[in-house]
Structure formats: structure tokens, C-alpha cells
Design an enzyme around this catalytic site. Structure first.
Site, PDB file in Angstrom:
ATOM      1  N   ARG A 141      -0.706  -9.598  -8.854  1.00 25.12           N
ATOM      2  CA  ARG A 141       0.730  -9.091  -8.492  1.00 25.12           C
ATOM      3  C   ARG A 141       1.386  -8.362  -9.640  1.00 25.12           C
ATOM      4  O   ARG A 141       1.666  -8.941 -10.829  1.00 25.12           O
ATOM      5  CB  ARG A 141       1.524 -10.266  -7.899  1.00 25.12           C
ATOM      6  CG  ARG A 141       0.946 -10.608  -6.343  1.00 25.12           C
ATOM      7  CD  ARG A 141       1.118  -9.607  -5.277  1.00 25.12           C
ATOM      8  NE  ARG A 141       0.993  -9.704  -3.846  1.00 25.12           N
ATOM      9  CZ  ARG A 141      -0.292  -9.527  -3.433  1.00 25.12           C
ATOM     10  NH1 ARG A 141      -1.329  -8.920  -4.172  1.00 25.12           N
ATOM     11  NH2 ARG A 141      -0.463 -10.206  -2.231  1.00 25.12           N
ATOM     12  N   HIS A 164      -3.534  -0.562  -6.260  1.00 26.61           N
ATOM     13  CA  HIS A 164      -3.600  -1.890  -5.452  1.00 26.61           C
ATOM     14  C   HIS A 164      -4.713  -1.556  -4.489  1.00 26.61           C
ATOM     15  O   HIS A 164      -4.761  -1.766  -3.167  1.00 26.61           O
ATOM     16  CB  HIS A 164      -2.177  -2.038  -4.757  1.00 26.61           C
ATOM     17  CG  HIS A 164      -2.073  -3.492  -4.602  1.00 26.61           C
ATOM     18  ND1 HIS A 164      -0.850  -4.182  -4.366  1.00 26.61           N
ATOM     19  CD2 HIS A 164      -3.246  -4.601  -4.235  1.00 26.61           C
ATOM     20  CE1 HIS A 164      -1.132  -5.201  -3.865  1.00 26.61           C
ATOM     21  NE2 HIS A 164      -2.452  -5.602  -3.914  1.00 26.61           N
ATOM     22  N   GLU A 169       5.820  -1.047  -5.754  1.00 30.76           N
ATOM     23  CA  GLU A 169       4.802  -0.027  -5.622  1.00 30.76           C
ATOM     24  C   GLU A 169       5.350   0.727  -4.274  1.00 30.76           C
ATOM     25  O   GLU A 169       6.035   0.120  -3.396  1.00 30.76           O
ATOM     26  CB  GLU A 169       3.601  -1.004  -5.283  1.00 30.76           C
ATOM     27  CG  GLU A 169       3.088  -1.734  -6.321  1.00 30.76           C
ATOM     28  CD  GLU A 169       1.864  -2.720  -5.846  1.00 30.76           C
ATOM     29  OE1 GLU A 169       1.497  -2.664  -4.645  1.00 30.76           O
ATOM     30  OE2 GLU A 169       1.650  -3.400  -6.787  1.00 30.76           O
TER      31      GLU A 169
HETATM   32  C1  DGY Z   1      -4.149  -9.376  -0.985  1.00 30.02           C
HETATM   33  O1  DGY Z   1      -4.644  -9.586  -0.216  1.00 30.02           O
HETATM   34  O2  DGY Z   1      -3.291 -10.259  -1.495  1.00 30.02           O
HETATM   35  C2  DGY Z   1      -4.399  -8.194  -2.140  1.00 30.02           C
HETATM   36  O3  DGY Z   1      -3.401  -7.993  -2.767  1.00 30.02           O
HETATM   37  C3  DGY Z   1      -4.445  -7.166  -1.298  1.00 30.02           C
HETATM   38  O4  DGY Z   1      -5.844  -7.048  -0.640  1.00 30.02           O
END
Ligand code: DGY
Length: 323
Positions: free
Chosen positions: A235, A283, A264
Site C-alpha cells: 500500500r 497497482h 491513486e
Molecule cells: C489487494 O488485494 O489488496 C491488492 O492490493 C489488489 O489486488
């Protein structure tokens, strides 16, 4: 009375088939996140909602949803959820662990390889006519073999990243949460300062929580070896982005592979995403055909289990079932 199920993005048809027989489906089909106001309207009479990580599910949304029994996130991370508010309101919340582990570990290694071996800048230079001849000093990167990868967050994804290190003849160290290092454990768990001065490339795999927000800050950069590489497929807000910019400019961080950002989406005007020593991706840790289908099915399956009166496999707030 028919059950209303809201799905906030178009997802794999095999997943929709699982929940279709259970009620009336309402799917947001535009290629952008559902606007929060629309979600508020749609959720008002919904029994279940399948959400994305771009949908904020907080007290104000839940307050509009008096019939809601479950919110199922199609993501392993659930920092878009106010879990406490949902628990107070007796709404089950679920995520999709396991199914994206391998895909995310693969992208992590794609970034490690590309950043350490300058793959993207070499490609760019070639297209710009910079490849005039083979040169003994041209396009030099950093060899992976013999180096150490430092993993922060040794859960499913962190472990999958660690397993792949052997293939590149790399050692693995893990940041020890407790602070004390146990040298007899494999991989070696090190306290923060030792971890930062040992790792040649640091890869982040912890969830975004109040305690981990901006955890990678100026104090981390000042304790790293000059020339460390940093990879983030977890993240964006885990990193203090301004401090990372400074560390890149000072050469403390030799290069970064960033799949996630504090806010984002970003584009070429974002100073960090556009930094010459940053390889930025949008991402895409879980973005394989196989994994996105599996995530959608897992999220749909959690809704199905809740609506037939069972306990969803990936229930995050089991307290709601004990009430
Ligand atoms: C998640 O699943 O948390 C990822 O960041 C996106 O697939």
C-alpha cells in the site's frame, strides 16, 4: 422478498453466476469506480455488496444500508473498510486472502529484477538511439546474486517473495516486529537497525494500519545502506513519499519499484512516479487473468455463504456471528 446484491465493478462472469441465483444483481459496469453517491443510493436496499479497494465503506455509508448483511471486498487488503463500524452494525466483512499471493510475489520479483538491472531505462535508452555499441561500462546494474533481500511483513505474500529468493542465489532477512533478532531462525529475523543496514533490497508486504502508515520514513532512510533498493507492492501510504524523494535524490535509495502510491491513480506528473530511478506500475500486483478470476469467485463465494445462512470463509469480524 428478493435479496438485492450490489457489485461495484464488472467482475468475472463465473463469479456473477455464483450469486445470480440468490437475488437481484445490480452491477456498476462503467470502467471507473462507482461514485460514492451512487453507491449510497444503491446500497440503501442491498442485502450484500461486493466491493473493490477503491470503495470506501465507512460509518456514513453503512448508516444508509439498513438491510445490509455482508460487504465482501475483492482484495486481500481492507484498509478501505471501517471494520469497527461494520461490527457495531452487525455487518459481516470479508476479503480475499491466499488467491493473490503468488501473483503479487511474481510482480514483486519483476520489479526487483527490473529495478536492480535497469531494464526499463536500458529499454528507453535503446529506443532513443543510445545503444551505439556494446560498451564495457554501459547500462550497468546491480547483480542480485549474493545480495540480501529484506522483507517487511512476513505473511503469505512476504513468504512467497522469500521462497523465490533462493532461485536468484539471494539471502533473506525479515524485519522482526518484536525488536529482538533470533539468529537461529531461517530466514534471519533482525531488529530494525540491523535489518536496514543488512538488506540490499527491501520489499514491503505489511497491511496498511494506523501503526504502519508512513512507517518507512526519514529515520529508515538514514539507517539504510547507501544504494539500497526499495520495492512496494503493498500500500502506498506505508511510505513517506517526500522522504523517499529525498533519499532517491541523495542516492541512499538507488532505485525503487512502486506498484502503489499514497493517492491513486497517479500519472507522469507525479514527481515520485516519474523519478528517473523509479519504476512505477499502476497497482497491478494481483492483475493476472487467473488471479482476478479467483479473487472474484472468492468474493462471490463469501457472499453466497453469508446469504445462505452460513459463516463466510474469509470473515474478518467473527464477533458479528456471536451477537
Ligand atoms: C489487494 O488485494 O489488496 C491488492 O492490493 C489488489 O489486488
Amino acid at each position: 422478498m428478493a435479496l438485492n446484491i450490489v457489485v461495484t465493478r464488472e467482475i468475472h462472469a463465473d463469479a456473477l453466476k455464483l450469486i445470480h441465483p440468490l437475488g437481484d444483481l445490480r452491477v456498476w459496469t462503467e470502467d471507473r469506480p462507482i461514485p460514492p453517491r451512487t453507491l449510497q443510493d444503491w446500497i440503501a436496499d442491498a442485502t450484500a455488496c461486493l466491493t473493490m479497494l477503491t470503495d470506501r465503506v465507512d460509518e456514513s455509508l453503512l448508516a444508509k444500508a439498513s438491510s445490509l448483511r455482508i460487504v465482501s471486498n475483492m482484495a486481500v487488503g481492507y484498509d478501505n473498510f471501517d471494520l469497527k463500524a461494520a461490527t457495531r452494525r452487525g455487518v459481516m466483512m470479508t476479503n480475499t486472502p491466499d488467491v493473490l499471493t503468488e501473483a503479487t510475489a511474481e510482480l514483486t520479483w519483476a520489479l526487483i529484477l527490473a529495478v536492480m538491472r535497469n531494464v526499463l531505462s536500458a529499454h528507453r535508452d535503446l529506443l532513443e538511439g543510445q545503444w551505439r555499441t556494446w560498451s564495457p561500462t554501459g547500462f550497468l546494474g546491480t547483480e542480485l546474486s549474493g545480495k540480501t533481500v529484506g522483507i517487511v511483513g512476513f505473511g503469505r505474500i512476504g513468504q512467497a517473495v522469500g521462497r523465490r529468493a533462493q532461485a536468484f542465489n539471494m539471502s533473506v532477512v525479515v524485519l522482526s516486529r518484536g525488536g529482538g533478532g533470533d539468529m537461529n531462525q531461517i530466514p534471519r529475523r533482525l531488529p530494525l537497525n540491523e535489518f536496514l543496514s543488512t538488506a540490499d533490497v527491501i520489499s514491503l508486504h505489511m497491511p496498511l494500519l494506523p501503526a504502519t502508515r508512513a512507517m518507512v520514513d526519514a529515520s529508515w532512510f538514514s539507517a539504510m545502506k547507501p544504494g539500497t533498493f526499495l520495492i512496494n507492492t503493498a500500500r502506498g501510504p506505508l511510505i513517506d513519499e517526500e522522504a523517499l524523494m529525498t533519499a532517491l535524490d541523495r542516492g541512499i535509495v538507488a532505485g525503487a519499484g512502486l506498484d502503489v502510491f499514497s493517492h491513486e491513480p497517479v500519472d507522469g506528473t507525479h514527481p515520485l512516479a516519474a523519478h528517473p530511478r523509479v519504476l512505477s506500475t499502476p497497482h497491478i500486483g494481483s492483475a493476472t487473468h487467473e488471479t482476478r478470476r479467483a479473487m472474484a469467485i472468492r468474493a462471490a463465494e463469501n457472499i453466497r455463504q453469508a446469504l445462505i445462512g452460513g459463516t463466510p470463509r474469509d470473515l474478518l469480524n467473527p464477533q458479528v456471528c456471536q451477537k
